[in-house]
Scaffold this motif. Structure first.
Motif, PDB file in Angstrom:
ATOM      1  N   ASN A 164      -5.650   0.308   6.430  1.00 16.38           N
ATOM      2  CA  ASN A 164      -4.774   1.407   6.008  1.00 16.38           C
ATOM      3  C   ASN A 164      -4.674   1.548   4.503  1.00 16.38           C
ATOM      4  O   ASN A 164      -3.780   2.226   3.997  1.00 16.38           O
ATOM      5  CB  ASN A 164      -3.366   1.219   6.589  1.00 16.38           C
ATOM      6  N   SER A 165      -5.579   0.942   3.762  1.00 14.58           N
ATOM      7  CA  SER A 165      -5.557   1.069   2.299  1.00 14.58           C
ATOM      8  C   SER A 165      -5.738   2.533   1.892  1.00 14.58           C
ATOM      9  O   SER A 165      -6.567   3.251   2.476  1.00 14.58           O
ATOM     10  CB  SER A 165      -6.689   0.235   1.687  1.00 14.58           C
ATOM     11  N   PRO A 166      -4.971   3.001   0.906  1.00 13.12           N
ATOM     12  CA  PRO A 166      -5.090   4.400   0.478  1.00 13.12           C
ATOM     13  C   PRO A 166      -6.358   4.684  -0.325  1.00 13.12           C
ATOM     14  O   PRO A 166      -6.593   5.821  -0.730  1.00 13.12           O
ATOM     15  CB  PRO A 166      -3.843   4.612  -0.378  1.00 13.12           C
ATOM     16  N   GLY A 167      -7.168   3.670  -0.554  1.00 14.26           N
ATOM     17  CA  GLY A 167      -8.387   3.856  -1.341  1.00 14.26           C
ATOM     18  C   GLY A 167      -8.495   2.830  -2.448  1.00 14.26           C
ATOM     19  O   GLY A 167      -7.624   1.971  -2.604  1.00 14.26           O
TER      20      GLY A 167
ATOM     21  N   MET B  17      -0.702   6.890  -6.467  1.00 13.78           N
ATOM     22  CA  MET B  17      -1.982   7.593  -6.539  1.00 13.78           C
ATOM     23  C   MET B  17      -1.824   9.090  -6.309  1.00 13.78           C
ATOM     24  O   MET B  17      -2.616   9.889  -6.792  1.00 13.78           O
ATOM     25  CB  MET B  17      -2.958   6.989  -5.520  1.00 13.78           C
ATOM     26  N   GLN B  18      -0.767   9.490  -5.571  1.00  9.91           N
ATOM     27  CA  GLN B  18      -0.553  10.899  -5.264  1.00  9.91           C
ATOM     28  C   GLN B  18       0.391  11.594  -6.256  1.00  9.91           C
ATOM     29  O   GLN B  18       0.565  12.811  -6.196  1.00  9.91           O
ATOM     30  CB  GLN B  18       0.042  11.029  -3.861  1.00  9.91           C
TER      31      GLN B  18
ATOM     32  N   ASN C 236       0.804  -1.222   0.000  1.00  7.13           N
ATOM     33  CA  ASN C 236       0.000   0.000   0.000  1.00  7.13           C
ATOM     34  C   ASN C 236       0.836   1.272   0.000  1.00  7.13           C
ATOM     35  O   ASN C 236       0.358   2.325  -0.420  1.00  7.13           O
ATOM     36  CB  ASN C 236      -0.958   0.006   1.192  1.00  7.13           C
ATOM     37  N   LEU C 237       2.085   1.197   0.459  1.00  2.09           N
ATOM     38  CA  LEU C 237       2.950   2.375   0.423  1.00  2.09           C
ATOM     39  C   LEU C 237       3.224   2.782  -1.023  1.00  2.09           C
ATOM     40  O   LEU C 237       3.054   3.957  -1.394  1.00  2.09           O
ATOM     41  CB  LEU C 237       4.267   2.101   1.148  1.00  2.09           C
TER      42      LEU C 237
ATOM     43  N   SER D  70       0.042   4.103  -2.662  1.00  2.00           N
ATOM     44  CA  SER D  70      -0.282   5.454  -2.207  1.00  2.00           C
ATOM     45  C   SER D  70       0.569   6.494  -2.925  1.00  2.00           C
ATOM     46  O   SER D  70       0.058   7.536  -3.367  1.00  2.00           O
ATOM     47  CB  SER D  70      -0.072   5.559  -0.697  1.00  2.00           C
TER      48      SER D  70
END
Length: 329
Positions: A111-114, A86-87, A79-80, A83
């Motif tokens: 803690n998933s970024p979406g 995605m950003q 997920n890091l 994330s």
């Protein structure tokens, strides 16, 4: 109309023509890339995502005209890296190499970024492969029917291993348990090597892996291949039935794929260029040979087909996560 060209003018025209022929890049439309392109991988170097991302590098660099760098950003079950992708700025200079783990953890990890389905632009699937279910010979089961009878006869005593709680392999096993009504606890490992060690010593009785990890042990007789979760039989090991042949519903929907994405909002023109360059790299002879040797089937599908597949996968992962209530903190 009469044209009067001097000898000097003729020589200038001829020289320009030769220069153009000698530099085919002049004829090609200029790429969007104005600086190095980075492919983020949410795993450590040496993993499957990392390997496939690096396979694409040579052709992508040639097509985009800029260096292509692979950046490993492991952490938080992938997920890091997700994330960060995605950003990133949606300008085509940051890409993300994913696996189907990405969709699974979006439903199971707090803690998933979406949703990656909604939070990324999807370029193409790089390669795909089926998961193979294996049991140690020590269980005494010679096929899936005998293994299922063993589990049903000892509810809660037969255990399966996963390389990470809430990931694609974990949910694949949970899907099997839901469809076949099996009581089989999960044991989670941080490293695939430890999982295989415990499988071979019968500390766990079932594991789901890519065929390249279990093939040597199948051939040596230490592991029994129960089935391949897919529509087509595994070519590397003969005689192993598919989940479809066995009538186990939906198992073929969770596979061992890897793919390429861009940040949400990346312009269509850039996505089209990235897709063309990616497919060319996937279909290149070196990439095809290495993927095939590694147990994957090269894909390089259209953006539309890939997005449709993602939606289907997201639906089955979501269903399993809801029915099992799996939530990882």
């Amino acid at each position: 109309m009469t044209f009067n060209l001097s000898r000097r003018s003729v020589l200038k025209v001829a020289a320009a023509s030769v220069a153009t022929l000698a530099a085919p890049s002049v004829l090609r439309a200029k790429s969007f890339a104005s600086k190095p392109v980075t492919i983020i991988v949410g795993n450590a170097a040496g993993g499957a995502n990392d390997t496939l991302a690096r396979l694409l590098q040579p052709v992508l660099e040639a097509e985009l005209g800029k260096p292509v760098l692979v950046e490993n950003r492991p952490g938080a079950a992938g997920n890091l890296g997700l994330s960060l992708a995605m950003q990133a700025a949606p300008d085509g200079h940051t890409l993300f190499c994913s696996s189907s783990v990405m969709l699974a953890t979006a439903h199971t990890h707090i803690n998933s970024p979406g949703s990656p389905l909604e939070g990324l632009e999807h370029i193409t699937m790089i390669g795909d492969g089926n998961f193979t279910y294996t049991a140690p010979t020590a269980t005494g089961a010679k096929n899936y029917e005998e293994f299922r009878a063993l589990v049903k006869g000892k509810p809660g005593e037969i255990r399966h291993g996963t390389p990470g709680a809430g990931g694609n392999i974990h949910l694949s096993a949970e899907l099997l348990k839901l469809r076949e009504k099996l009581d089989m606890p999960a044991i989670h490992y941080k490293a695939a090597g430890d999982l295989i060690t415990d499988l071979l010593s019968n500390q766990i009785q079932l594991a789901i892996n890519a065929i390249q990890l279990t093939e040597p042990h199948i051939r040596s007789g230490k592991l029994v291949p129960l089935f391949t979760a897919g529509k087509e039989r595994e070519k590397r090991v003969e005689g192993v039935p598919t989940s479809v042949e066995l009538g186990i519903k939906d198992m073929e929907r969770i596979t061992n794929w890897f793919a390429l994405h861009a940040p949400k909002g990346t312009p269509e023109s850039i996505l089209a260029e990235l897709h063309a360059a990616s497919v060319k790299s996937i279909k290149s002879q070196p990439a095809v040979e290495k993927m095939t040797a590694g147990g994957w089937t090269p894909v390089g599908d259209s953006r539309e087909a890939f997005t449709a597949r993602l939606k289907s996968d997201d639906a089955i992962f979501g269903e399993v996560a809801r029915e099992t209530g799996i939530r990882i903190g």
